[in-house]
Structure formats: C-alpha cells, structure tokens
Write a protein that holds these residues in place. Structure first.
Motif, short mmCIF file in Angstrom:
data_model
loop_
_atom_site.label_atom_id
_atom_site.label_comp_id
_atom_site.label_asym_id
_atom_site.label_seq_id
_atom_site.Cartn_x
_atom_site.Cartn_y
_atom_site.Cartn_z
N GLY A 75 18.94 -13.42 4.11
CA GLY A 75 19.85 -14.55 4.08
C GLY A 75 20.22 -15.05 5.46
N THR A 76 20.42 -16.35 5.54
CA THR A 76 20.88 -17.00 6.76
C THR A 76 22.17 -17.74 6.49
OG1 THR A 76 18.64 -17.30 7.67
CG2 THR A 76 20.34 -18.78 8.48
N SER A 77 23.17 -17.56 7.35
CA SER A 77 24.42 -18.31 7.30
C SER A 77 25.10 -18.14 5.93
CB SER A 77 24.16 -19.78 7.64
OG SER A 77 25.33 -20.44 8.03
N ILE A 78 25.34 -19.22 5.17
CA ILE A 78 25.95 -19.09 3.86
C ILE A 78 25.08 -18.23 2.95
CG2 ILE A 78 24.91 -21.24 3.03
CD1 ILE A 78 28.41 -19.92 2.01
N GLY A 79 23.77 -18.27 3.16
CA GLY A 79 22.86 -17.41 2.40
C GLY A 79 23.08 -15.95 2.71
N ALA A 80 23.48 -15.67 3.94
CA ALA A 80 23.79 -14.29 4.33
C ALA A 80 25.10 -13.84 3.70
CB ALA A 80 23.86 -14.17 5.85
N GLU A 114 23.79 0.14 5.36
CA GLU A 114 23.31 1.34 4.70
C GLU A 114 24.00 1.61 3.36
OE1 GLU A 114 22.12 1.42 8.89
OE2 GLU A 114 24.04 1.02 7.89
N ASP A 115 25.14 0.98 3.11
CA ASP A 115 25.89 1.21 1.88
C ASP A 115 25.63 0.15 0.82
OD1 ASP A 115 27.14 3.55 2.84
OD2 ASP A 115 28.62 2.34 3.92
N LEU A 116 24.69 -0.76 1.06
CA LEU A 116 24.35 -1.79 0.09
C LEU A 116 23.49 -1.22 -1.03
CD1 LEU A 116 23.49 -4.70 2.56
CD2 LEU A 116 25.52 -4.55 1.11
N ALA A 117 23.57 -1.84 -2.20
CA ALA A 117 22.77 -1.41 -3.35
C ALA A 117 21.33 -1.92 -3.26
CB ALA A 117 23.42 -1.89 -4.64
N ILE A 118 21.13 -3.06 -2.61
CA ILE A 118 19.81 -3.67 -2.44
C ILE A 118 19.56 -3.86 -0.96
CG2 ILE A 118 18.40 -5.72 -2.93
CD1 ILE A 118 20.16 -6.23 -5.38
N PRO A 119 18.36 -3.52 -0.46
CA PRO A 119 18.05 -3.77 0.96
C PRO A 119 18.29 -5.24 1.32
CG PRO A 119 16.37 -2.39 -0.02
CD PRO A 119 17.25 -2.84 -1.15
N PHE A 120 18.90 -5.44 2.48
CA PHE A 120 19.29 -6.79 2.87
C PHE A 120 18.98 -7.02 4.34
CE2 PHE A 120 22.72 -9.55 4.61
CZ PHE A 120 22.37 -10.72 3.97
N VAL A 121 18.54 -8.24 4.65
CA VAL A 121 18.23 -8.63 6.02
C VAL A 121 18.93 -9.95 6.31
CG1 VAL A 121 16.40 -9.13 7.70
CG2 VAL A 121 15.92 -7.62 5.77
N THR A 122 19.55 -10.05 7.47
CA THR A 122 20.16 -11.32 7.83
C THR A 122 19.63 -11.78 9.19
OG1 THR A 122 22.23 -12.55 8.03
CG2 THR A 122 22.20 -10.34 8.99
N ASN A 177 16.05 -19.95 12.13
CA ASN A 177 15.35 -19.73 10.86
C ASN A 177 16.29 -19.96 9.69
OD1 ASN A 177 13.68 -18.95 8.77
ND2 ASN A 177 13.05 -17.02 9.71
N PRO A 178 16.46 -21.23 9.28
CA PRO A 178 17.43 -21.56 8.25
C PRO A 178 17.06 -21.11 6.84
CG PRO A 178 16.23 -23.52 8.93
CD PRO A 178 15.82 -22.43 9.86
N LEU A 179 15.79 -20.81 6.60
CA LEU A 179 15.35 -20.33 5.28
C LEU A 179 14.35 -19.20 5.50
CD1 LEU A 179 15.44 -20.59 2.24
CD2 LEU A 179 13.66 -22.34 2.37
#
Length: 282
Positions: A48-53, A125-133, A182-184
C-alpha cells in the motif's frame, strides 16, 4: 510476461493485492476489500501507498472490511471531532507561519493514533497478513519499501504529503509521501503470488468551469496528475492481472467527509472485481 509463483495443481491460486494512493478517493479500497471477504479470499501479501497504506495495514492487521467501512463512516461523521483530532495532531506554532511557512503541518503518527482502529499493532511483525508500504526518500530521490519494524512510522512516512503532513525520519533517511515515487505499488508484488490485483484511485483534477482553482487546489491537482502518470508508466512495464478502477474521479483528494458517497461510487467496481476473481480462480 511477469513471472508467477509456482504452485501445485490442487492448490488455489495465491493473490497479492496493491492499494494505491489518492487521498479520500482511497476510501474506495474498503469496497475492494469487502469483495475479498465476501469471497472468503485472503491475500498472501498486501502492498500500500499513502491512503492505500493506511487502509491496507488495518486490513492486514485482521480488521474485517465491513468493520473498516463502519469505522470510516463513524470516524468521519462528526466534523467537530475530526477537526479536533486534526488540531491535536498539528506540529509547530502560529509563529511558524512566518518562519517556516506552515503553522498547521500535521504529525502522521498522531493522526494514525486518532483515526486507525484500535486493533492495528505497532509493528509489522504483529500483522495477520504480510504487508509492505512505500515511502519516498526525499534526498535519495527514490522509493523505499518497508515490511518490518515500526508499522506506524512507516505508514506515517507513506502518507507524508508535502505541505500537509511532516516528513518522517527512519534509518537516517527523510521520507515523504510514497505517491511521489510509486503511487500504485503493484510492480513490487511481481513474483510474490499467482495473481496480482491492483486498485487504482489516482485521478485527474475534476473540471469546474465555474471558478478557477486556488493555490492549494492547484498544488494537489498537480500531485494527482503526476501520480496518475507515474502509475500508468509503472503498470505499462509490469501490469497487474486484475486492475480495479472505482468510479471516484469526481471526488477530491481531501473529500473525506464524502466517505459514504465514495463508498457508494465504488460498489460497481466491487461487483466487477468479484466477477473477475471468480473467473480467474476457475
């Protein structure tokens, strides 16, 4: 053709999800996430980026999309409370208007503390799904990805819109809004899943022949135009398998008080996403 992750014949295709920047229009991401929940599909990774993050991190924390909808509508219903929370998140003093040019620069981490659901953790590390911002290195002039460490700091960096939210320092780098680079971020998901789904809420400024835009509107519109062009170029090089474009072009980047209308406008795109997912998963 993008390289895909290998899987056994019996396994369901894995799905990676990219949520882009676009200010208030990004509330439409919630409708796309509802499609996943209603089809009982769980992304193997979210970028996610910005609001997507902001929305992507909350969903990756395990907050169902329906609750995200309720939380967004409830949080943005009372204008007095919203402006109060924004006022509490400000940095600087009125005298900074003359010394630094902006007496109401906002602290992104304070904003997240006031507007995120309570169940969003402090660490990746405490998220249920791997996430990248994604954030942008102001001096390094390029995109920076974060998938570990302080979640709130990384997302605050990703949403640090110049002139509105102050930059964030992480690891010796000064970071601003990820949409500048990288907006998307669907391209960074290549090879991480069988199917890449991207939700694009970038949009050109809305035409209003009745009046000329003011300086603030022009600044935001210029950023939107640049982000749309960057997203277009990146998707041309590495297109997603499914591209979702909610019909939110008529909304501005700061139209957060139009949350209900934005979510309503995203319903046709949600239905189309479910159809495309069903077809490709066959």
């Amino acid at each position: 053709m993008a390289k895909r992750v290998r899987r056994t014949a019996a396994a369901k295709p894995s799905i990676a999800l990219a949520l882009g920047g676009g200010g208030a229009r990004g509330l439409a991401h919630i409708a796309a996430l509802e499609a996943f929940d209603e089809m009982r599909l769980v992304p193997v990774v979210i970028a996610g980026t910005s609001i997507g993050a902001i929305i992507g991190a909350a969903y990756a924390a395990g907050v169902p999309a329906a609750r995200l909808r309720t939380h967004a509508l409830s949080s943005l219903r009372n204008r007095t409370k919203v402006f109060g929370a924004i006022f509490e998140a400000r940095v600087g003093r009125f005298g900074d208007l003359f010394a630094r040019g902006n007496p109401m620069l906002l602290d992104g981490e304070r904003l997240l503390d006031r507007f995120w659901p309570e169940d969003v953790p402090d660490m990746f590390e405490d998220l249920a799904i791997p996430f990248v911002t994604i954030a942008t290195d102001y001096y390094g002039r390029g995109a920076v990805t974060f998938d570990s460490g302080s979640l709130v700091s990384a997302v605050a960096a990703s949403m640090a819109l110049p002139g509105l939210v102050r930059p964030v320092g992480i690891g010796g780098r000064l970071l601003i809004d990820g949409g500048a680079a990288n907006p998307l971020p669907c391209d960074i998901l290549t090879g991480k899943a069988d199917i890449v789904v991207a939700v694009d809420v970038t949009a050109p400024p809305s035409a209003d022949q009745a009046r000329a835009p003011d300086a603030f509107s022009t600044l935001f519109a210029a950023a939107q135009i640049m982000q749309a062009e960057i997203a277009k170029a990146r998707m041309k090089a590495r297109p997603p398998d499914i591209l979702v474009r909610p019909a939110v072009d008529g909304f501005g980047a700061l139209d957060f008080f139009k949350a209900a209308r934005i979510l309503e406008a995203a319903e046709p795109a949600k239905s189309k996403l479910k159809e495309e997912l069903a077809a490709i998963l066959k």
